[in-house]
Scaffold this motif. Structure first.
Motif, short mmCIF file in Angstrom:
data_model
loop_
_atom_site.label_atom_id
_atom_site.label_comp_id
_atom_site.label_asym_id
_atom_site.label_seq_id
_atom_site.Cartn_x
_atom_site.Cartn_y
_atom_site.Cartn_z
N GLN A 1 0.83 -1.19 0.00
CA GLN A 1 0.00 0.00 0.00
C GLN A 1 0.87 1.24 0.00
O GLN A 1 2.04 1.21 0.36
CB GLN A 1 -0.89 0.03 1.25
CG GLN A 1 -2.20 -0.67 1.07
CD GLN A 1 -3.17 -0.34 2.19
OE1 GLN A 1 -2.77 -0.04 3.31
NE2 GLN A 1 -4.44 -0.42 1.89
N VAL A 2 0.25 2.35 -0.44
CA VAL A 2 0.92 3.64 -0.40
C VAL A 2 -0.06 4.65 0.17
O VAL A 2 -1.26 4.60 -0.10
CB VAL A 2 1.40 4.04 -1.83
CG1 VAL A 2 0.24 4.21 -2.78
CG2 VAL A 2 2.24 5.30 -1.76
N GLN A 3 0.45 5.54 0.98
CA GLN A 3 -0.36 6.62 1.55
C GLN A 3 0.04 7.93 0.89
O GLN A 3 1.23 8.19 0.68
CB GLN A 3 -0.16 6.71 3.06
CG GLN A 3 -0.72 5.53 3.84
CD GLN A 3 0.18 4.32 3.79
OE1 GLN A 3 1.39 4.42 3.91
NE2 GLN A 3 -0.41 3.15 3.59
N LEU A 4 -0.95 8.75 0.57
CA LEU A 4 -0.72 9.99 -0.17
C LEU A 4 -1.28 11.17 0.60
O LEU A 4 -2.42 11.11 1.08
CB LEU A 4 -1.39 9.90 -1.54
CG LEU A 4 -0.99 8.72 -2.41
CD1 LEU A 4 -1.93 8.62 -3.61
CD2 LEU A 4 0.46 8.84 -2.87
N VAL A 5 -0.49 12.24 0.70
CA VAL A 5 -0.94 13.43 1.40
C VAL A 5 -0.63 14.65 0.54
O VAL A 5 0.55 14.94 0.26
CB VAL A 5 -0.25 13.58 2.77
CG1 VAL A 5 -0.72 14.86 3.45
CG2 VAL A 5 -0.54 12.37 3.65
N GLU A 6 -1.68 15.35 0.13
CA GLU A 6 -1.53 16.54 -0.70
C GLU A 6 -1.33 17.79 0.15
O GLU A 6 -1.79 17.86 1.30
CB GLU A 6 -2.76 16.76 -1.59
CG GLU A 6 -3.12 15.62 -2.51
CD GLU A 6 -4.17 14.71 -1.93
OE1 GLU A 6 -4.88 14.04 -2.71
OE2 GLU A 6 -4.29 14.65 -0.68
N SER A 7 -0.69 18.77 -0.44
CA SER A 7 -0.53 20.08 0.20
C SER A 7 -0.33 21.12 -0.90
O SER A 7 -0.09 20.77 -2.06
CB SER A 7 0.66 20.09 1.17
OG SER A 7 1.86 19.81 0.48
N GLY A 8 -0.42 22.39 -0.52
CA GLY A 8 -0.14 23.46 -1.45
C GLY A 8 -1.35 24.17 -2.01
O GLY A 8 -1.21 25.15 -2.75
N GLY A 9 -2.54 23.70 -1.68
CA GLY A 9 -3.73 24.37 -2.16
C GLY A 9 -3.93 25.70 -1.46
O GLY A 9 -3.22 26.04 -0.52
N GLY A 10 -4.90 26.47 -1.95
CA GLY A 10 -5.18 27.75 -1.33
C GLY A 10 -6.01 28.63 -2.23
O GLY A 10 -6.58 28.17 -3.23
N LEU A 11 -6.08 29.91 -1.86
CA LEU A 11 -6.83 30.91 -2.61
C LEU A 11 -5.86 31.74 -3.43
O LEU A 11 -4.86 32.25 -2.90
CB LEU A 11 -7.61 31.79 -1.64
CG LEU A 11 -8.35 32.99 -2.24
CD1 LEU A 11 -9.44 32.52 -3.19
CD2 LEU A 11 -8.92 33.86 -1.13
N VAL A 12 -6.16 31.88 -4.71
CA VAL A 12 -5.28 32.65 -5.59
C VAL A 12 -6.15 33.42 -6.58
O VAL A 12 -7.26 32.98 -6.92
CB VAL A 12 -4.30 31.71 -6.31
CG1 VAL A 12 -5.03 30.72 -7.21
CG2 VAL A 12 -3.24 32.48 -7.08
N GLN A 13 -5.66 34.55 -7.03
CA GLN A 13 -6.39 35.33 -8.03
C GLN A 13 -6.20 34.71 -9.42
O GLN A 13 -5.19 34.04 -9.69
CB GLN A 13 -5.90 36.76 -8.04
CG GLN A 13 -6.36 37.58 -6.83
CD GLN A 13 -6.04 39.05 -6.98
OE1 GLN A 13 -5.08 39.43 -7.63
NE2 GLN A 13 -6.85 39.89 -6.35
N ALA A 14 -7.15 34.96 -10.26
CA ALA A 14 -7.05 34.50 -11.65
C ALA A 14 -5.76 35.03 -12.27
O ALA A 14 -5.37 36.18 -12.06
CB ALA A 14 -8.25 34.98 -12.45
N GLY A 15 -5.09 34.16 -13.00
CA GLY A 15 -3.80 34.49 -13.58
C GLY A 15 -2.62 34.11 -12.72
O GLY A 15 -1.46 34.15 -13.17
N GLY A 16 -2.89 33.75 -11.49
CA GLY A 16 -1.83 33.39 -10.56
C GLY A 16 -1.38 31.95 -10.72
O GLY A 16 -1.83 31.22 -11.62
N SER A 17 -0.51 31.54 -9.81
CA SER A 17 0.08 30.20 -9.86
C SER A 17 0.01 29.53 -8.50
O SER A 17 0.00 30.19 -7.47
CB SER A 17 1.55 30.27 -10.30
OG SER A 17 1.68 30.82 -11.59
N LEU A 18 -0.02 28.21 -8.55
CA LEU A 18 0.08 27.39 -7.35
C LEU A 18 0.89 26.15 -7.69
O LEU A 18 0.85 25.66 -8.83
CB LEU A 18 -1.30 26.95 -6.83
CG LEU A 18 -2.12 27.93 -6.00
CD1 LEU A 18 -3.48 27.31 -5.69
CD2 LEU A 18 -1.40 28.30 -4.71
N ARG A 19 1.58 25.64 -6.68
CA ARG A 19 2.28 24.38 -6.84
C ARG A 19 1.77 23.41 -5.78
O ARG A 19 1.97 23.62 -4.59
CB ARG A 19 3.79 24.57 -6.68
CG ARG A 19 4.59 23.32 -7.05
CD ARG A 19 6.03 23.45 -6.62
NE ARG A 19 6.89 22.48 -7.27
CZ ARG A 19 8.04 22.05 -6.75
NH1 ARG A 19 8.46 22.53 -5.59
NH2 ARG A 19 8.78 21.18 -7.41
#
Length: 127
Positions: A1-19
């Protein structure tokens, strides 16, 4: 098995970037092809991007092609989703997924091919 944990989401304005990042633990990370999916309110979960075990093959949904890049670091057991030029319609919960594969080259694009899922991270793009 593998466990997965996401991070890095949030609120951003249109045209912006997220990783977004997805850290994996458990069985050998390199045994898995990895994918990113998203689900907006009232909509079905949809494929965003995928990457093969050896990172030589990537796949993208038409809606994000040219704005999104998927990558993986097998040494750090992490997969990334770099999202640029974000649009309000990119607003969704983003999920990381893993598919145990024999092939080093295959990059699945359907959710049924993935057996392991993270809990999701919210991305909100304001106009």
């Amino acid at each position: 098995q593998v466990q997965l944990v996401e991070s890095g989401g949030g609120l951003v304005q249109a045209g912006g970037s997220l990783r977004l990042s997805c850290a994996a633990s458990g069985r050998t990370f390199s045994s898995y092809a990895l994918g990113w999916f998203r689900q907006a309110p009232g909509k079905e979960r949809e494929f965003v991007a995928g990457i093969s075990r050896n990172a030589e093959r990537t796949s993208y949904a038409d809606s994000v092609k040219g704005r999104v890049t998927v990558s993986r670091d097998n040494a750090k057991t992490t997969v990334f989703l770099q999202m640029n030029s974000l649009l309000p319609e990119d607003t969704a919960v983003y999920y990381c997924a893993a598919a145990e594969m024999w092939s080093w080259w295959q990059s699945p694009v359907t959710s049924k091919e993935y057996g392991y899922w993270g809990q999701g991270t919210q991305v909100t793009v304001s106009s």
